[in-house]
Design an enzyme around this catalytic site. Sequence first.
Site, PDB file in Angstrom:
ATOM      1  CE1 TYR A  12      -2.406  -7.827   7.637  1.00  0.00           C
ATOM      2  CE2 TYR A  12      -4.659  -7.112   7.158  1.00  0.00           C
ATOM      3  CZ  TYR A  12      -3.630  -8.035   7.021  1.00  0.00           C
ATOM      4  OH  TYR A  12      -3.843  -9.158   6.274  1.00  0.00           O
ATOM      5  CG  ASP A  32       0.044   4.871  13.288  1.00  0.00           C
ATOM      6  OD1 ASP A  32      -0.630   4.902  14.331  1.00  0.00           O
ATOM      7  OD2 ASP A  32      -0.142   4.040  12.380  1.00  0.00           O
ATOM      8  CG  ASP A  59      -4.866  12.258  16.322  1.00  0.00           C
ATOM      9  OD1 ASP A  59      -5.577  12.702  15.379  1.00  0.00           O
ATOM     10  OD2 ASP A  59      -5.254  11.400  17.124  1.00  0.00           O
ATOM     11  CB  SER A 125     -13.939  -0.009   2.941  1.00  0.00           C
ATOM     12  OG  SER A 125     -14.588  -1.211   3.267  1.00  0.00           O
ATOM     13  CB  THR A 127     -17.791  -0.980   4.117  1.00  0.00           C
ATOM     14  OG1 THR A 127     -18.922  -1.018   4.976  1.00  0.00           O
ATOM     15  CG2 THR A 127     -17.173   0.395   4.181  1.00  0.00           C
ATOM     16  CE1 TYR A 149     -13.774   1.733   8.655  1.00  0.00           C
ATOM     17  CE2 TYR A 149     -15.168   0.094   7.602  1.00  0.00           C
ATOM     18  CZ  TYR A 149     -13.955   0.751   7.704  1.00  0.00           C
ATOM     19  OH  TYR A 149     -12.937   0.425   6.843  1.00  0.00           O
ATOM     20  CE  LYS A 153     -12.330   3.676   5.868  1.00  0.00           C
ATOM     21  NZ  LYS A 153     -10.979   4.261   5.877  1.00  0.00           N
TER      22      LYS A 153
END
Length: 340
Positions: A12, A32, A59, A125, A127, A149, A153
């Site tokens: 995205y 990718d 990968d 992020s 986050t 997750y 990060k």
Amino acid sequence: MTYILLTGGAGYIGSHTALALLRAGYQVISFDNYSNSSTTALQRVAQLANSNIITLSGDIRDEAALSAVFRQYQISAVVHFAGLKAVGESTEMPLHYYDNNVAGTVTLCRVMREFKVKKLVFSSSATVYGDAKTVPIDETAPRSATNPYGQSKLMIEHILEDLVKAEPDWGITLLRYFNPVGADSSGQIGEDPNGIPNNLMPFISQVAVGKRDKLSIFGDDYPTPDGTGVRDYIHVVDLAAGHLKALQYLESQQGIEAINLGTGTGYSVLDMVKAFSSVNKVAVPYQIAPRRPGDIASCYARPDKALKLLGWQAEKTLEDMVRDSWRWQRQNPNGYGNSN
Ligand code: NAD
Ligand code: UFG
């Protein structure tokens, strides 16, 4: 000829950044494994930019494959998007997340060092701020994580900080994204989540297009103006422009900087639903549901550092965000799988 390497370039944010880079005249390679994306996205990017993009399947944990890319192409900098990002899934498959995100990043950095490519923009992020004590959040706020997750990060941020301490000739930017939404105004590329969307905007779009009955709003008793959660939604085209600025910044910088990419404005879930309905003239039925475990009340950025260091600030409005999300969804009701 030198290239910018995008890991996870078909995703995205990667696809929107690829488009911005091509339009700015950069040569771009995407690497990718298509675990959460499709080759169609980059075909459309190339058409939109009227330019070529080198698309490689591989990968980031595959050191030999990565080395082959660096051997074949002269790469000047890497923008590292590749990663898994579903919070719920990360609690069910922690080893997979640590392997993919953390081990993958270590492998990437090892290969970069071997080929003396030491400019890196990393997709971090908001986050990493966990449940911040105060908003707006600046880059000096304490960091914490509540799920694998977020932990991945945070670990990567620490690893990259240690790397720069040991080898000060690296130039690394940790871009801490807030909540990316929207799509390119062509409606040709956008967010294409697998299965039931976890995130608000794709869920709203799928309700509006009739794929889902109604939105569940997770909690209306938060200490926010209307009781629903507040976030800093940022248009993905603004986000893409931030990567361009970060690459330009790194041309003359060494060391490591964490930089928020947000608008500085928080909107509630109800704000988003109402804006989506009224701008797009489409109904978004919803119900109030219990809070989602792990959610926080309010999270938005202090974006001053991005302006100061990168000369970047968000330009798109809430109206742009909901209009562009809807255009993408309407034109591609099944994402890249089965486009109109
Ligand atoms: P995305 O899933 O659309 O894109 C990630 C891409 O990386 C996908 O194309 C996927 O196939 C690829 N990928 C994953 N693991 C790989 C591997 N081991 N090797 C090669 N490719 C691999 O996600 P996105 O929304 O574009 O996010 C990009 C980055 O930004 C991620 O690192 C994500 O954690 C981070 N981020 C996203 C958000 C968000 O809400 N979208 C918010 C903050 C940070
Ligand atoms: N929400 C709903 N219903 C839904 C989905 C979301 O009410 O069906 C609410 C959430 O409770 C929250 C807001 O909408 O108040 C935003 O939720 P998202 O899931 O879209 O985004 P989050 O802020 O929870 O998390 C996102 C990414 C994280 C990332 C974080 C900060 O999913 O990976 O932004 O960048 F870390």
